[in-house]
Enzyme design. Structure first.
Site, PDB file in Angstrom:
ATOM      1  N   CYS A   1       0.935  -1.298  -0.142  1.00  0.00           N
ATOM      2  CA  CYS A   1      -0.071   0.107  -0.128  1.00  0.00           C
ATOM      3  C   CYS A   1       0.772   1.269  -0.007  1.00  0.00           C
ATOM      4  O   CYS A   1       1.883   1.473   0.704  1.00  0.00           O
ATOM      5  CB  CYS A   1      -0.832  -0.053   1.329  1.00  0.00           C
ATOM      6  SG  CYS A   1      -1.785   1.576   1.733  1.00  0.00           S
TER       7      CYS A   1
ATOM      8  N   GLU B   1       6.451  -0.152 -12.776  1.00  0.00           N
ATOM      9  CA  GLU B   1       5.155  -0.122 -13.380  1.00  0.00           C
ATOM     10  C   GLU B   1       4.218   0.295 -12.277  1.00  0.00           C
ATOM     11  O   GLU B   1       3.380  -0.793 -11.859  1.00  0.00           O
ATOM     12  CB  GLU B   1       4.751  -1.387 -14.152  1.00  0.00           C
ATOM     13  CG  GLU B   1       5.435  -1.494 -15.249  1.00  0.00           C
ATOM     14  CD  GLU B   1       5.182  -2.850 -16.192  1.00  0.00           C
ATOM     15  OE1 GLU B   1       4.543  -3.684 -15.573  1.00  0.00           O
ATOM     16  OE2 GLU B   1       5.268  -2.608 -17.407  1.00  0.00           O
TER      17      GLU B   1
ATOM     18  N   CYS C   1      -6.029   0.945  -3.018  1.00  0.00           N
ATOM     19  CA  CYS C   1      -6.060   0.069  -2.006  1.00  0.00           C
ATOM     20  C   CYS C   1      -7.239   0.755  -1.060  1.00  0.00           C
ATOM     21  O   CYS C   1      -7.349   1.918  -1.162  1.00  0.00           O
ATOM     22  CB  CYS C   1      -4.707   0.216  -1.266  1.00  0.00           C
ATOM     23  SG  CYS C   1      -4.437  -0.502   0.152  1.00  0.00           S
TER      24      CYS C   1
ATOM     25  N   CYS D   1      -4.998   3.693   4.022  1.00  0.00           N
ATOM     26  CA  CYS D   1      -5.827   4.331   3.071  1.00  0.00           C
ATOM     27  C   CYS D   1      -6.775   5.176   3.420  1.00  0.00           C
ATOM     28  O   CYS D   1      -7.004   6.278   2.848  1.00  0.00           O
ATOM     29  CB  CYS D   1      -5.970   3.439   1.789  1.00  0.00           C
ATOM     30  SG  CYS D   1      -4.775   3.102   0.814  1.00  0.00           S
TER      31      CYS D   1
ATOM     32  N   GLU E   1      10.722  -1.141 -21.652  1.00  0.00           N
ATOM     33  CA  GLU E   1      10.791  -2.632 -21.991  1.00  0.00           C
ATOM     34  C   GLU E   1      10.323  -2.630 -23.299  1.00  0.00           C
ATOM     35  O   GLU E   1       9.020  -2.547 -23.641  1.00  0.00           O
ATOM     36  CB  GLU E   1       9.749  -3.327 -20.999  1.00  0.00           C
ATOM     37  CG  GLU E   1      10.364  -3.122 -19.407  1.00  0.00           C
ATOM     38  CD  GLU E   1       9.443  -3.904 -18.344  1.00  0.00           C
ATOM     39  OE1 GLU E   1       8.797  -4.431 -18.810  1.00  0.00           O
ATOM     40  OE2 GLU E   1       9.885  -3.635 -17.280  1.00  0.00           O
TER      41      GLU E   1
ATOM     42  N   GLN F   1       8.456 -18.040 -16.753  1.00  0.00           N
ATOM     43  CA  GLN F   1       9.237 -18.928 -17.637  1.00  0.00           C
ATOM     44  C   GLN F   1       9.042 -19.095 -19.025  1.00  0.00           C
ATOM     45  O   GLN F   1       9.837 -19.475 -19.827  1.00  0.00           O
ATOM     46  CB  GLN F   1       9.031 -20.549 -16.928  1.00  0.00           C
ATOM     47  CG  GLN F   1       9.536 -20.445 -15.409  1.00  0.00           C
ATOM     48  CD  GLN F   1       9.168 -21.762 -14.730  1.00  0.00           C
ATOM     49  OE1 GLN F   1       9.259 -22.799 -15.337  1.00  0.00           O
ATOM     50  NE2 GLN F   1       8.259 -21.715 -13.937  1.00  0.00           N
TER      51      GLN F   1
HETATM   52  C1  GAL Z   1       6.196  -5.874 -17.467  1.00  0.00           C
HETATM   53  C2  GAL Z   1       7.042  -5.883 -16.138  1.00  0.00           C
HETATM   54  C3  GAL Z   1       8.223  -6.872 -16.514  1.00  0.00           C
HETATM   55  C4  GAL Z   1       7.709  -8.131 -16.895  1.00  0.00           C
HETATM   56  C5  GAL Z   1       7.435  -8.112 -18.252  1.00  0.00           C
HETATM   57  C6  GAL Z   1       6.657  -9.350 -18.943  1.00  0.00           C
HETATM   58  O1  GAL Z   1       5.128  -5.752 -17.278  1.00  0.00           O
HETATM   59  O2  GAL Z   1       7.584  -4.674 -15.946  1.00  0.00           O
HETATM   60  O3  GAL Z   1       8.887  -6.967 -15.275  1.00  0.00           O
HETATM   61  O4  GAL Z   1       7.077  -8.708 -16.008  1.00  0.00           O
HETATM   62  O5  GAL Z   1       5.984  -7.325 -17.903  1.00  0.00           O
HETATM   63  O6  GAL Z   1       6.145  -9.244 -20.201  1.00  0.00           O
HETATM   64 ZN    ZN Z   2      -3.932   1.304   1.438  1.00  0.00          ZN
END
Ligand code: GAL
Ligand code: ZN
Length: 682
Positions: A127, A162, A171, A176, A342, A391
């Site tokens: 939280c 993220e 939350c 909260c 990413e 995986q």
């Molecule tokens: C993103 C996240 C990464 C990984 C990835 C997998 O949302 O930031 O750590 O989990 O997705 O696609």
């Molecule tokens: Zn909270």
């Protein structure tokens, strides 16, 4: 006037524009034996990568017992990676608190709207308002900042990971509840003001003591939309202030190195504009075969095909329009170049279907991001993991450390480096802004009135129409400087007040053209219906009033009479009749003759109010009409699956279909192969 504003908007681009294009990868040294690190680092460099992002999930390994830090492995990893010539982005690992912390202080756990707490064993289970979690977060960030803040091998910082991911933005715990009450006291001052702002006289909701107020959990059946909207705002502000604590520490310790975080494209539960304000630049995590699967149902007309991809697109590319909208939003967060923190580089593991990715597709995604304003691409991830939750997720290397499709694709960029460097220096100057406001989105999410009325869906009509015409567009918040945009589209500015009205008035006085859509000005900022004639606070600006509004059943539409070329009925879905006072009438409904589209001259500019929810064809007719009047350039209609982006003097054509496409540009036919790109200098 406008020139100066364009100048100031461009300076964001020029400030960043000295950088060359860069590529990197997310790496988890803690997942692999130390003896493997030098080889990985060498291979990264051979591939042409300059950046490596590390450590954003490594709290348990960095602080194995409370207050005892183990830097040895991270020192070694940084040493090995830097020695190979890689710049390092360090993540703060606050998204994954260690088990000792969770077990000693269960009050740090996030509680969902049903009152269930999350547990250890994943991430984002905390939280943002827990004083304990905040304290431990500050401690670990300070410790890492003290250790590596002045380390020349670290080029920048990613805060957390993220924020809000996995549906965790809101939350409902006791921390909260208490913080919400403080937030409300600061916003309203008195209980009387709060009771007014929420209309609590309805159903005897009246509060006589602050302590009576709680978050709108799922223990309430029909919730008061003003209560919920404030809770959404509060939840977003909670992450803004949680993030700020880390920013403050790193500003103190990181000696001017950049600070950013990774956003999630069209993620709706946090106000990304607020989150981005304190950061040096924005980044987002681009998973083209996964994200559109989530977002298409929010964007396309409700119906069978909203969940699956357009059959005209190649099966492994995702939906370029949807991905493009996420690029535009991230670019709009600071009206500046952004990063992909990413970038998907092979198949993922978390969508409904997870197609294998063919050679050429990762390259196409990278080109798309660059074309839309990215200047750094960081792939996720270096090597596929052998264990735990991901995986089945690919990386640049397979599980067995041999190169996978993304690796081979990336090699193709080595030949393009000069062009990429030049592109990375080019600004994107969008002549059109689309107003995007999270509170408007939330308010309509809470009371769509017709089930399938979606804020993003309406916005997407305008976005896709502009895309098909090759007109660059930025998404801009209500707080932005509007003057760089000759045309500002506000698909629906649902919540409005005098301040916004006066800002829009200034914009139009100075020559801007504002296009307002249905349901604008219907409510006050506390989500109460205005007691003025509609569109409420925007009425004077519009020079017309809305005399009736209705959500029409499917297949019912009204014909139109208008001189705007190619604008035809039926108008349906959501419809408002207008009565022009000082505005002129550009379209009327038949029969009946009520105004459907008005135009009001304001100073050197004008305000149009479109009284119906447009189809793509109707939006196209209206936008072409306005573009012609404003002298904007557009391209011949782009066929479905061919995307055109403009960056500086370059037009970048990207083909997301299985077939080659020949497209007329500057008087010549440009051939773009399937899942390929053509870059043309004007
Ligand atoms: C993103 C996240 C990464 C990984 C990835 C997998 O949302 O930031 O750590 O989990 O997705 O696609
Ligand atoms: Zn909270």
């Amino acid at each position: 006037m406008r020139d100066t504003a364009v100048g100031s908007a461009l300076s964001n681009w020029l400030e960043h524009g000295i950088v060359d294009m860069k590529f990197g990868v997310c790496y988890y040294p803690e997942h692999w034996p130390q003896t493997r690190w030098p080889q990985d680092a060498r291979m990264m460099r051979e591939l042409g990568l300059e950046i490596v992002r590390i450590a954003e999930f490594a709290w348990a390994k960095l602080e194995p017992t409370p207050g005892q830090y183990d830097w040895s492995w991270l020192d070694e990893a940084i040493g090995v990676l830097a020695a190979a010539g890689l710049e390092i982005i360090l993540g703060t690992p606050t998204v994954t608190p260690p088990a000792w912390l969770t077990r000693a202080y269960p009050e740090i756990l996030r509680v969902d709207a049903n009152g269930r707490a999350r547990d250890h064993g994943t991430r984002r289970h905390t939280c943002p308002n827990s004083p304990t979690y905040r304290q431990f977060s500050r401690q670990i960030v300070r410790a890492i900042g003290e250790r590596y803040g002045s380390d020349p091998r670290i080029s920048g910082w990613q805060i957390d990971n993220e924020f809000g991911g996995g549906g965790t933005a809101r939350c409902y715990c006791e921390n909260c509840a208490a913080a919400f009450r403080d937030w409300l006291q600061a916003r309203y001052g008195t209980l009387a003001a709060l009771n007014d702002a929420w209309g609590t006289i309805f159903w005897s909701q009246t509060y006589t003591d602050w302590a009576q107020i709680r978050p709108p959990s799922d223990h309430i059946d029909k919730k008061n939309p003003s209560h919920v909207l404030d809770y959404y705002r509060f939840a977003s502000d909670s992450f803004v202030s949680y993030q700020q604590e880390q920013v403050d520490i790193l500003r103190e310790l990181a000696h001017g190195r950049f600070i950013t975080t990774n956003f999630m494209g069209l993620y709706r539960d946090l106000d990304q504009f607020d989150m981005a304000e304190t950061l040096d630049f924005a980044t987002w995590d681009n998973y083209p075969t996964g994200n559109p699967e989530r977002w298409r149902p929010l964007l396309y007309p409700p119906g069978a095909d909203a969940k699956t991809n357009n059959p005209l697109y190649a099966y492994d590319v995702g939906d370029p329009m949807v991905t493009g909208l996420a690029h535009a939003l991230t670019r709009g967060l600071k009206n500046a170049p952004f990063w992909i923190m990413e970038q998907q580089c092979g198949h993922i593991n978390w969508a409904q279907f997870n197609p294998g990715i063919r050679p050429g597709t990762p390259r196409l995604w990278t080109w798309h991001a660059i074309a839309e304003g990215a200047d750094t691409i960081v792939y996720f991830r270096w090597r596929a993991t052998l264990f735990a939750q991901e995986q089945y997720h690919s990386g640049l290397l397979r599980h067995d450390a041999t190169p996978d499709v993304g690796y081979h694709d990336h090699l193709t960029f080595q030949a393009d480096r000069d062009l990429l460097d030049d592109l990375a220096r080019q600004p994107i100057t969008a002549p059109v802004g689309i107003l995007f406001d999270f509170a408007d989105l939330w308010a309509l999410q809470l009371q769509p009135h017709r089930q399938d009325f979606g804020y993003l869906r309406l916005l997407y009509v305008y976005y896709t129409t502009l895309q098909r015409l090759g007109i660059p567009v930025n998404l801009v918040p209500k707080t932005a400087d509007f003057t760089p945009y000759p045309l500002l589209i506000a698909p629906t500015t649902h919540l409005a007040d005098a301040q916004l009205a006066s800002k829009l008035n200034d914009y139009t006085q100075n020559g801007g053209t504002l296009l307002l859509g249905v349901r604008s000005g219907f409510k006050t900022t506390s989500n109460l219906v205005t007691d003025e004639p509609l569109p409420g606070a925007l009425r004077k600006l519009v020079g017309a009033t809305v005399t009736s509004w209705q959500a029409l059943p499917p297949d019912v539409g009204w014909e139109l009479e208008t001189a705007v070329p190619h604008l035809h009925g039926p108008a349906g879905y959501w419809l408002e009749t207008l009565n022009a006072q000082t505005a002129s009438v550009l379209a009327t409904y038949k029969p009946g003759g009520a105004a459907a589209l008005t135009e009001h001259k304001v100073g050197n500019g004008r305000v149009l109010y479109l009284g119906f929810y447009p189809t793509n064809e109707q939006a196209r007719a209206l936008l072409l009409h306005l573009a012609g009047q404003l002298g904007l350039n557009w391209l011949p209609d782009l066929p479905e699956g061919l995307v055109a982006a403009q960056r500086g003097p370059y037009t970048i054509l990207l083909n997301f279909t299985e077939q080659p496409i020949s497209y007329p540009l500057n008087g010549q036919a440009v051939l773009v192969n399937s899942r390929d790109v053509a870059v043309i200098r004007r």
